[in-house]
Design a protein around this motif. Sequence first.
Motif, PDB file in Angstrom:
ATOM      1  N   GLU A   1      39.441 -70.442 -75.215  1.00 24.92           N
ATOM      2  CA  GLU A   1      38.453 -69.549 -75.025  1.00 24.92           C
ATOM      3  C   GLU A   1      38.593 -68.828 -73.664  1.00 24.92           C
ATOM      4  O   GLU A   1      39.170 -69.532 -72.631  1.00 24.92           O
ATOM      5  CB  GLU A   1      37.157 -70.051 -75.286  1.00 24.92           C
ATOM      6  CG  GLU A   1      36.868 -70.512 -76.550  1.00 24.92           C
ATOM      7  CD  GLU A   1      35.266 -70.935 -76.705  1.00 24.92           C
ATOM      8  OE1 GLU A   1      34.720 -71.236 -75.675  1.00 24.92           O
ATOM      9  OE2 GLU A   1      35.098 -71.428 -77.699  1.00 24.92           O
TER      10      GLU A   1
ATOM     11  N   GLY B   1      39.038 -66.253 -70.444  1.00 27.46           N
ATOM     12  CA  GLY B   1      40.103 -65.551 -69.971  1.00 27.46           C
ATOM     13  C   GLY B   1      39.623 -64.130 -69.684  1.00 27.46           C
ATOM     14  O   GLY B   1      38.427 -63.788 -70.206  1.00 27.46           O
ATOM     15  N   PHE B   2      40.203 -63.281 -69.039  1.00 29.59           N
ATOM     16  CA  PHE B   2      39.784 -61.779 -68.687  1.00 29.59           C
ATOM     17  C   PHE B   2      39.562 -61.132 -70.029  1.00 29.59           C
ATOM     18  O   PHE B   2      38.652 -60.148 -69.883  1.00 29.59           O
ATOM     19  CB  PHE B   2      40.898 -61.083 -67.861  1.00 29.59           C
ATOM     20  CG  PHE B   2      40.877 -59.784 -67.656  1.00 29.59           C
ATOM     21  CD1 PHE B   2      40.037 -59.271 -66.706  1.00 29.59           C
ATOM     22  CD2 PHE B   2      41.533 -58.819 -68.484  1.00 29.59           C
ATOM     23  CE1 PHE B   2      39.687 -57.953 -66.846  1.00 29.59           C
ATOM     24  CE2 PHE B   2      41.227 -57.594 -68.317  1.00 29.59           C
ATOM     25  CZ  PHE B   2      40.526 -57.154 -67.423  1.00 29.59           C
ATOM     26  N   THR B   3      40.604 -61.273 -71.267  1.00 30.95           N
ATOM     27  CA  THR B   3      40.413 -60.656 -72.255  1.00 30.95           C
ATOM     28  C   THR B   3      38.962 -61.166 -72.992  1.00 30.95           C
ATOM     29  O   THR B   3      38.452 -60.348 -73.903  1.00 30.95           O
ATOM     30  CB  THR B   3      41.502 -60.569 -73.132  1.00 30.95           C
ATOM     31  OG1 THR B   3      41.547 -62.038 -73.696  1.00 30.95           O
ATOM     32  CG2 THR B   3      42.645 -60.349 -72.344  1.00 30.95           C
ATOM     33  N   GLY B   4      38.607 -62.273 -72.783  1.00 28.85           N
ATOM     34  CA  GLY B   4      37.320 -62.794 -73.541  1.00 28.85           C
ATOM     35  C   GLY B   4      37.795 -63.003 -74.917  1.00 28.85           C
ATOM     36  O   GLY B   4      36.814 -63.093 -75.873  1.00 28.85           O
ATOM     37  N   ILE B   5      39.193 -63.061 -75.488  1.00 29.18           N
ATOM     38  CA  ILE B   5      39.400 -62.844 -77.137  1.00 29.18           C
ATOM     39  C   ILE B   5      39.817 -64.482 -77.130  1.00 29.18           C
ATOM     40  O   ILE B   5      40.720 -64.924 -76.708  1.00 29.18           O
ATOM     41  CB  ILE B   5      40.603 -61.957 -77.237  1.00 29.18           C
ATOM     42  CG1 ILE B   5      40.187 -60.568 -76.947  1.00 29.18           C
ATOM     43  CG2 ILE B   5      40.891 -62.189 -78.569  1.00 29.18           C
ATOM     44  CD1 ILE B   5      41.031 -59.388 -76.914  1.00 29.18           C
TER      45      ILE B   5
ATOM     46  N   LYS C   1      41.436 -67.703 -79.103  1.00 30.13           N
ATOM     47  CA  LYS C   1      42.542 -67.839 -79.988  1.00 30.13           C
ATOM     48  C   LYS C   1      42.492 -69.123 -80.622  1.00 30.13           C
ATOM     49  O   LYS C   1      42.071 -70.258 -79.884  1.00 30.13           O
ATOM     50  CB  LYS C   1      43.831 -67.654 -79.209  1.00 30.13           C
ATOM     51  CG  LYS C   1      44.020 -66.190 -78.618  1.00 30.13           C
ATOM     52  CD  LYS C   1      44.926 -65.558 -79.234  1.00 30.13           C
ATOM     53  CE  LYS C   1      45.177 -64.073 -78.973  1.00 30.13           C
ATOM     54  NZ  LYS C   1      45.711 -63.258 -79.857  1.00 30.13           N
TER      55      LYS C   1
ATOM     56  N   ARG D   1      36.594 -67.984 -62.532  1.00 27.21           N
ATOM     57  CA  ARG D   1      36.108 -66.896 -63.362  1.00 27.21           C
ATOM     58  C   ARG D   1      37.154 -66.141 -64.051  1.00 27.21           C
ATOM     59  O   ARG D   1      38.224 -66.032 -63.598  1.00 27.21           O
ATOM     60  CB  ARG D   1      35.563 -65.695 -62.304  1.00 27.21           C
ATOM     61  CG  ARG D   1      34.491 -66.166 -61.509  1.00 27.21           C
ATOM     62  CD  ARG D   1      33.071 -66.539 -62.317  1.00 27.21           C
ATOM     63  NE  ARG D   1      31.794 -67.228 -61.348  1.00 27.21           N
ATOM     64  CZ  ARG D   1      31.732 -68.736 -61.258  1.00 27.21           C
ATOM     65  NH1 ARG D   1      32.406 -69.428 -61.975  1.00 27.21           N
ATOM     66  NH2 ARG D   1      30.770 -68.855 -60.490  1.00 27.21           N
ATOM     67  N   ASP D   2      36.945 -66.135 -65.405  1.00 24.90           N
ATOM     68  CA  ASP D   2      37.944 -65.462 -66.342  1.00 24.90           C
ATOM     69  C   ASP D   2      39.070 -66.525 -66.449  1.00 24.90           C
ATOM     70  O   ASP D   2      40.277 -66.306 -67.041  1.00 24.90           O
ATOM     71  CB  ASP D   2      38.650 -64.179 -65.966  1.00 24.90           C
ATOM     72  CG  ASP D   2      37.775 -63.061 -65.956  1.00 24.90           C
ATOM     73  OD1 ASP D   2      36.652 -63.226 -66.766  1.00 24.90           O
ATOM     74  OD2 ASP D   2      37.912 -62.220 -65.092  1.00 24.90           O
ATOM     75  N   GLY D   3      38.947 -67.738 -66.262  1.00 26.08           N
ATOM     76  CA  GLY D   3      39.990 -68.781 -66.648  1.00 26.08           C
ATOM     77  C   GLY D   3      39.853 -69.356 -68.114  1.00 26.08           C
ATOM     78  O   GLY D   3      38.744 -68.886 -68.698  1.00 26.08           O
ATOM     79  N   PHE D   4      41.144 -69.724 -68.628  1.00 26.40           N
ATOM     80  CA  PHE D   4      40.983 -70.170 -69.921  1.00 26.40           C
ATOM     81  C   PHE D   4      40.366 -71.484 -69.927  1.00 26.40           C
ATOM     82  O   PHE D   4      40.208 -72.304 -69.168  1.00 26.40           O
ATOM     83  CB  PHE D   4      42.472 -70.319 -70.462  1.00 26.40           C
ATOM     84  CG  PHE D   4      42.827 -69.182 -70.871  1.00 26.40           C
ATOM     85  CD1 PHE D   4      42.315 -68.178 -71.784  1.00 26.40           C
ATOM     86  CD2 PHE D   4      44.349 -68.764 -70.526  1.00 26.40           C
ATOM     87  CE1 PHE D   4      43.107 -66.843 -71.995  1.00 26.40           C
ATOM     88  CE2 PHE D   4      45.168 -67.744 -71.007  1.00 26.40           C
ATOM     89  CZ  PHE D   4      44.369 -66.691 -71.673  1.00 26.40           C
TER      90      PHE D   4
ATOM     91  N   TYR E   1      40.425 -74.751 -72.717  1.00 28.67           N
ATOM     92  CA  TYR E   1      41.442 -75.095 -73.377  1.00 28.67           C
ATOM     93  C   TYR E   1      40.770 -76.429 -74.474  1.00 28.67           C
ATOM     94  O   TYR E   1      40.445 -77.555 -73.745  1.00 28.67           O
ATOM     95  CB  TYR E   1      42.739 -75.799 -73.222  1.00 28.67           C
ATOM     96  CG  TYR E   1      43.642 -74.892 -72.420  1.00 28.67           C
ATOM     97  CD1 TYR E   1      44.523 -74.181 -73.149  1.00 28.67           C
ATOM     98  CD2 TYR E   1      43.287 -74.654 -71.038  1.00 28.67           C
ATOM     99  CE1 TYR E   1      45.153 -73.229 -72.383  1.00 28.67           C
ATOM    100  CE2 TYR E   1      44.004 -73.567 -70.420  1.00 28.67           C
ATOM    101  CZ  TYR E   1      45.091 -73.022 -70.978  1.00 28.67           C
ATOM    102  OH  TYR E   1      45.649 -72.030 -70.118  1.00 28.67           O
TER     103      TYR E   1
ATOM    104  N   GLU F   1      41.955 -74.513 -66.752  1.00 29.27           N
ATOM    105  CA  GLU F   1      43.337 -74.123 -65.991  1.00 29.27           C
ATOM    106  C   GLU F   1      43.724 -75.104 -64.899  1.00 29.27           C
ATOM    107  O   GLU F   1      45.027 -75.145 -64.767  1.00 29.27           O
ATOM    108  CB  GLU F   1      43.057 -72.509 -65.319  1.00 29.27           C
ATOM    109  CG  GLU F   1      44.116 -71.864 -65.244  1.00 29.27           C
ATOM    110  CD  GLU F   1      45.061 -71.680 -66.618  1.00 29.27           C
ATOM    111  OE1 GLU F   1      46.274 -72.132 -66.724  1.00 29.27           O
ATOM    112  OE2 GLU F   1      44.430 -71.034 -67.428  1.00 29.27           O
TER     113      GLU F   1
END
Lengths: 338, 87
Positions: free
Chosen positions: B8, B10-14, B16, B48-51, B53, B70
């Motif tokens: 969850e 990340g910069f994209t916010g998408i 997986k 900020r924007d880190g993944f 897991y 991360e």
Amino acid sequence: MCHKFQCSIVPPYILEQLAKQGSNSCKRTLIETQRIAKSRNIALNNLLQRTDEVGTGNRIVYDCLNEYRQKVKKARSEGEDKVADATANLAYDYSGYVRNYFKETFQLNSLDGKGMPIISNVHYGKAYNNAFWDGDEITYGDGDDVQFSNFAAGIDVVAHELTHGITQFLGNLEYKGQPGALNEHFSDVFATIIKQKFLAQDISEANWLIGDTVVAEGFPGKAIRSMSAPGTANEFDSQPDHMDNYYTGSSDNYGVHINSGIPNRAFYLSCMAIGIDDCALIWFQTLNQLWRTADFRDMLEVITKVANELMEEGKVCDTADNAILESFSMVGINNPAV
Amino acid sequence: MKYEINIEGGFTGIPKTYKGEQSLNNEEKTKLLLSLQKTFADENTKTRDGFNYKLKLTDHEIVYNFEFDEFNIPKEVRMFIESIIKK
């Protein structure tokens, strides 16, 4: 009894008495304690006399050499000539552009106002689909070239991440729920403004997209987010454009990248009403006045106050406060006092 | 070994999600499980924007649940995730 390891916590007057009675270990401890106290006082005095060093936001770019580590090998420092690695040059140039925008527009010296160095890491990991700010530096992945390409090659990505740094030193909005969505919002706002400046675009010709230059051919969409039409940038885009569709789940730190679509749309509407330069000043001053736990309504309260102050000073147009109130109202954020 | 990996943020916010089964030899499995028994560093709360897991591993009847950011994800876990993504 005075064991060596116990003497360090025994008060000095007791040590002195025991030393007078002939305890060598206590004599040694007394001398050592005095030495430590002296050096501690010197250190304390130095600390009190020290003035914070002010820097100039010098850039340093590191190459991670596709490892999952930062600062592996220095690639380029402030003032040095271009290097062979185009990605390192992009990170250098774009971070400089962002730094100069904030300095020239708001007199902000680097990210912290004190000229902290701007450290970028490129080529992080293998086919790594992300860019992030970690509290001190920025890190960019190369992308997998299927869905995403080089993240350092997007001026809006660079501006977005650097604005996270600025937010940390200004409002320091916590990274969950509505304060987290505002944190993301401010990064998208300045990413948009800086991208339009960089491309010398007018608001009517800009595409208002975030990350359109870092999506690859295999990505099902035109960009990562849309400021003008949140929720439409790609097949996964779940950003709401109104409080009616506010995300209440716990994913993504309670929706920091999701609910940011709501204030993002309000920003777009405000820009359409009063122009992007007035909005830039109003949004920057608002970020300056927000606090860690501020929510959407707090933002509206502060931003209207800021707009009024700037109107009185003649720094923004005299319709700014009403335009902003209306824009926020259109996305379902209303002032409780109204 | 069965796995369910959620990435969850990340910069994209998408987000997986990867779900499936991966055969690991004894050495690989031991390395992976040993890496999960270590004490993990604290999360970096300033990221900020880190993944983020989230990892669920099922080995026979035993279920392992872990969450990393991360900066505290063990190298072996990252390599395991990388091999899943490449599949």
